[in-house]
Scaffold this motif. Structure first.
Motif, PDB file in Angstrom:
ATOM      1  N   UNK A  10       0.836  -1.198   0.000  1.00  0.00           N
ATOM      2  CA  UNK A  10       0.000   0.000   0.000  1.00  0.00           C
ATOM      3  C   UNK A  10       0.876   1.254   0.000  1.00  0.00           C
ATOM      4  N   UNK A  11       1.897   1.270   0.852  1.00  0.00           N
ATOM      5  CA  UNK A  11       2.790   2.425   0.917  1.00  0.00           C
ATOM      6  C   UNK A  11       3.574   2.593  -0.378  1.00  0.00           C
ATOM      7  N   UNK A  12       3.943   1.482  -0.997  1.00  0.00           N
ATOM      8  CA  UNK A  12       4.678   1.558  -2.255  1.00  0.00           C
ATOM      9  C   UNK A  12       3.818   2.162  -3.359  1.00  0.00           C
ATOM     10  N   UNK A  13       2.535   1.808  -3.394  1.00  0.00           N
ATOM     11  CA  UNK A  13       1.632   2.378  -4.383  1.00  0.00           C
ATOM     12  C   UNK A  13       1.449   3.886  -4.164  1.00  0.00           C
ATOM     13  N   UNK A  14       1.359   4.292  -2.900  1.00  0.00           N
ATOM     14  CA  UNK A  14       1.243   5.719  -2.589  1.00  0.00           C
ATOM     15  C   UNK A  14       2.492   6.452  -3.057  1.00  0.00           C
ATOM     16  N   UNK A  15       3.653   5.892  -2.763  1.00  0.00           N
ATOM     17  CA  UNK A  15       4.910   6.535  -3.145  1.00  0.00           C
ATOM     18  C   UNK A  15       5.035   6.638  -4.662  1.00  0.00           C
ATOM     19  N   UNK A  16       4.585   5.616  -5.381  1.00  0.00           N
ATOM     20  CA  UNK A  16       4.627   5.644  -6.838  1.00  0.00           C
ATOM     21  C   UNK A  16       3.751   6.771  -7.393  1.00  0.00           C
ATOM     22  N   UNK A  17       2.558   6.933  -6.836  1.00  0.00           N
ATOM     23  CA  UNK A  17       1.671   8.009  -7.286  1.00  0.00           C
ATOM     24  C   UNK A  17       2.265   9.379  -6.981  1.00  0.00           C
ATOM     25  N   UNK A  18       2.938   9.499  -5.821  1.00  0.00           N
ATOM     26  CA  UNK A  18       3.556  10.777  -5.465  1.00  0.00           C
ATOM     27  C   UNK A  18       4.735  11.111  -6.382  1.00  0.00           C
ATOM     28  N   UNK A  19       5.505  10.123  -6.767  1.00  0.00           N
ATOM     29  CA  UNK A  19       6.626  10.365  -7.685  1.00  0.00           C
ATOM     30  C   UNK A  19       6.108  10.805  -9.043  1.00  0.00           C
ATOM     31  N   UNK A  20       5.032  10.180  -9.510  1.00  0.00           N
ATOM     32  CA  UNK A  20       4.453  10.584 -10.791  1.00  0.00           C
ATOM     33  C   UNK A  20       3.906  12.004 -10.707  1.00  0.00           C
ATOM     34  N   UNK A  21       3.265  12.353  -9.589  1.00  0.00           N
ATOM     35  CA  UNK A  21       2.752  13.709  -9.396  1.00  0.00           C
ATOM     36  C   UNK A  21       3.902  14.718  -9.348  1.00  0.00           C
ATOM     37  N   UNK A  22       4.987  14.351  -8.680  1.00  0.00           N
ATOM     38  CA  UNK A  22       6.139  15.246  -8.585  1.00  0.00           C
ATOM     39  C   UNK A  22       6.730  15.517  -9.970  1.00  0.00           C
ATOM     40  N   UNK A  23       6.815  14.497 -10.804  1.00  0.00           N
ATOM     41  CA  UNK A  23       7.322  14.684 -12.165  1.00  0.00           C
ATOM     42  C   UNK A  23       6.436  15.635 -12.960  1.00  0.00           C
ATOM     43  N   UNK A  24       5.115  15.482 -12.816  1.00  0.00           N
ATOM     44  CA  UNK A  24       4.194  16.374 -13.521  1.00  0.00           C
ATOM     45  C   UNK A  24       4.345  17.812 -13.042  1.00  0.00           C
ATOM     46  N   UNK A  25       4.477  17.988 -11.722  1.00  0.00           N
ATOM     47  CA  UNK A  25       4.614  19.344 -11.177  1.00  0.00           C
ATOM     48  C   UNK A  25       5.924  19.983 -11.620  1.00  0.00           C
TER      49      UNK A  25
END
Length: 137
Positions: free
Chosen positions: A63-78
């Protein structure tokens, strides 16, 4: 040639024609008794078809790994949109809180996303009951 084994003549074979027996081959001894001595299953035997309880630590890690993956993708977009480091950090913290709150609920919609190769998620999906929704909207 010895008992029909070996070369007719060692000539031209690069060997002297000497035949050795395999000293490391051990013939299985059959005693006629059952393998386990006629005793019932020992501890841990015969449980291949039974489902075991899922490991909560592994499920939490996924679960934490999936959250971290979504945050990394969001960071790249930002970063691609040109936000400053302070704005990115603030938006990532807000997104982390939202994702942790949404995935901490026991009524996840991840049943469709369960992979066949992850036995802990499969076991958790089988063990869930529909009436256990507590505190999630």
């Amino acid at each position: 040639m010895y008992n029909g084994i070996g070369l007719q003549t060692p000539r031209g074979s690069g060997t002297n024609g000497y035949i050795q027996s395999n000293k490391f081959f051990v013939k299985p001894k059959s005693t006629g008794k059952p393998v386990n001595g006629g005793i019932g299953f020992e501890d841990g035997q015969g449980t291949a078809g039974l489902s075991k309880k899922p490991n909560e630590d592994i499920l939490e890690h996924d679960r934490k790994r999936q959250i971290h993956l979504k945050l990394v993708m969001l960071e790249d977009k930002l970063i691609d949109h040109g936000y400053s480091d302070a704005e990115i950090a603030q938006k990532l913290e807000e997104a982390r809180l939202n994702l942790e709150a949404s995935t901490s609920c026991s009524d996840e919609s991840a049943d469709a996303k369960i992979s066949d190769t992850q036995p802990h998620q499969i076991a958790a999906g089988k063990g869930e009951t529909d009436g256990d929704v507590s505190g999630c909207a």
